[in-house]
Scaffold this motif. Structure first.
Motif: not given
Length: 555
Positions: A30-48
């Protein structure tokens, strides 16, 4: 670009950046910022994963990917800071993210400490040609290390807001910042002294030594700049963790001279004042005896040359007063004055050199100032040039009665710029020499003998021979009239109202006016006694045709 070591460390911390579980995602979606945080975690994992593959293949793209990872992590930290400030955020999820950042930043800090030691060793062992590159790398590592300290402090602030304070970790961080401050402060002092030494050596170095010294100066300047910037950043962190930074702010002010809001702090002001007082006491203790001796030598030289100036003036006065030189009083005064001033000026220069003053810049400055003043004071220089011409050609001297620049009077004083004339009404007039030299100069008292020119008129009915006899008696009986040259007394002009005689006796220049006034008075008195008239201008008016005009009117 950030350090490769940080990228390797990010690879090792891959396990901390896994994508959240599905159920967690559903709870906080429900929180857009949390969604952004989750998206960033996913992107960082992919970049790693991509970076790990690039390292295995030896591809240069690993550095670019590493920069992307760090930028993504900065975005993640910004979102975390925003979520932590919100009251309805999921503290459990945020605590998990913050703990991950704590571990990650601690790993960064450990590795950067090792890199700092290694980069410092490389700088110490580097050759002169490679020192600038090694210094740049060390400065970069210090900068990132300082940034990591700031992020580490921010992590502990987040934990405190999430009700999970870490006082032991904060204490260790405070100790680490204090140690870093002391080290950078000492490094700045050392590098500043090295810069001053290099600058002094460069001033007195030969051409063969300048190249190496210039490189040392550049290196020292870069080190000072890096230390100053690093100290400034550390002071900001130290203020946050509660460290007393007054002495470091004082050092920063003394190094840069920049006035900031920190100077309004009473502790900083007291530290600066105390430091200046201590420095002044130390300076006085070390230099006061030497300075007093230099002042004594300075005063002694000034007094010695002042006495020498008087001696030289007397010698020059005796020399220029010689009758063989035939110098005018003006030129004598000029040489006497200039000799004294020249000797005293030399004495001042010698005295200044004895107190340690470098005369080369002063003399150069006088030369440059002379050119500027020359352009600004062209009229004064014109007067100066005219004064020199007057001294050379000597159209008059002190005490002469002259008519110059439209002024009549006695010459009282002359300088290279102007001439002072005292008029008959006892007025002192200063006339620019250029005006005198550019006009007619009449020197009344230059010659020892002068002719007095007078004209006396008698009526047309008076006896000419009798008048000549009376005038001859008056002139010959005056004691100041010279017998040679003989006076001239002749009938000169038949005017409209008088018969004019010229009377021209010769007299000494000093007796000119006495003779003029005495003879004029005596002529009036003798003419009255001898019944010789002294006519005045008159005109007879004759009226014709008056009677005829009256007769015509009556008719």
């Amino acid at each position: 670009m950030r350090l490769l070591a940080l990228m390797l460390l990010l690879v090792s911390s891959l396990s901390f950046a896994q994508t959240p579980k599905q159920e967690d995602s559903q709870q906080v979606a429900a929180n857009p910022k949390v969604e952004q945080l989750q998206q960033l975690n996913t992107e960082i994992s992919s970049l790693l994963k991509e970076q790990n593959a690039a390292f295995k293949e030896g591809s240069s793209s690993a550095d670019v990917i590493g920069l992307q990872i760090l930028n993504k992590n900065d975005e993640r930290r910004d979102i975390l800071a925003s979520l932590i400030s919100e009251k309805d955020s999921d503290k459990k999820q945020l605590l998990k993210e913050v703990n991950h950042q704590v571990v990650l930043i601690n790993q960064f800090s450990t590795l950067l400490d090792d890199n700092l030691k290694r980069d410092q060793e490389k700088l110490d062992d580097a050759k002169d040609a490679d020192k600038l590159i090694a210094l740049k790398k060390l400065a970069e590592t210090r900068q990132y290390s300082t940034l990591i300290l700031n992020e580490e402090w921010q992590n502990y602030q987040w934990l405190e807001k999430l009700d999970k304070p870490a006082p032991k970790a904060v204490k260790e961080l405070t100790s680490k910042v204090e140690h870093r401050l002391e080290f950078i402060s000492a490094s700045l002092n050392f590098d500043s002294q090295a810069l001053d030494l290099a600058s002094k050596q460069l001033k007195s170095a030969t051409e063969s030594e300048k190249s190496a010294l210039q490189m040392s100066q550049i290196l020292a300047q870069r080190q000072v700049d890096n230390d100053t910037e690093n100290l400034k950043q550390l002071i900001e962190i130290a203020d946050k963790v509660g460290i007393d930074t007054a002495k470091y702010k004082k050092q920063l002010f003394e190094q840069t001279g920049n006035v900031t809001d920190d100077l309004l702090n009473s502790k900083v002001i007291w530290s600066i004042a105390s430091g200046w007082t201590t420095d002044l006491k130390d300076w006085l203790f070390d230099n006061l005896p030497q300075m007093l001796f230099k002042v004594f030598v300075f005063v002694l030289i000034i007094f010695a040359f002042k006495a020498l100036k008087n001696i030289v003036r007397k010698m020059v006065k005796r020399a220029v007063s010689s009758k063989n030189l035939k110098m005018s009083m003006l030129m004598q005064e000029f040489f006497i004055s200039m000799s004294g001033k020249a000797v005293f000026a030399i004495g001042i220069l010698i005295a200044l050199s004895q107190v340690g003053l470098n005369l080369a810049p002063i003399l150069t400055g006088f030369g440059v100032a002379g050119i500027i003043v020359g352009f600004a004071l062209q009229d004064t220089l014109s007067n100066f040039a005219a004064g020199m011409m007057l001294l050379i050609y000597r159209p008059f001297d002190v005490g002469d009665l002259v008519e110059a620049g439209g002024i009549t009077g006695k010459v009282s004083h002359m300088s290279l710029v102007n001439t002072t004339i005292k008029t008959f009404s006892n007025e002192m007039l200063m006339i620019p020499n250029s005006k005198i030299w550019g006009d007619i100069i009449k020197n009344v008292t230059h010659e020892k003998v002068r002719r007095v020119d007078m004209v006396f008129g008698i009526g047309y009915g008076d006896d000419i021979e009798k008048t000549e006899r009376v005038l001859n008696e008056i002139v010959s009986e005056h004691p100041a009239v010279l017998r040679s040259p003989e006076p001239t007394i002749k009938l000169h002009t038949l005017n409209s109202s008088s018969v004019d005689f010229i009377v021209r006796p010769w007299v000494k220049t000093d007796d000119y006016w006495d003779v003029y006034w005495d003879i004029t008075r005596e002529v009036k008195m003798r003419f009255d006694q001898e019944n010789i008239s002294i006519p005045f201008p008159q005109q007879d008016v004759h009226l014709h045709m008056v009677e005829k005009a009256l007769e015509a009117k009556d008719a």
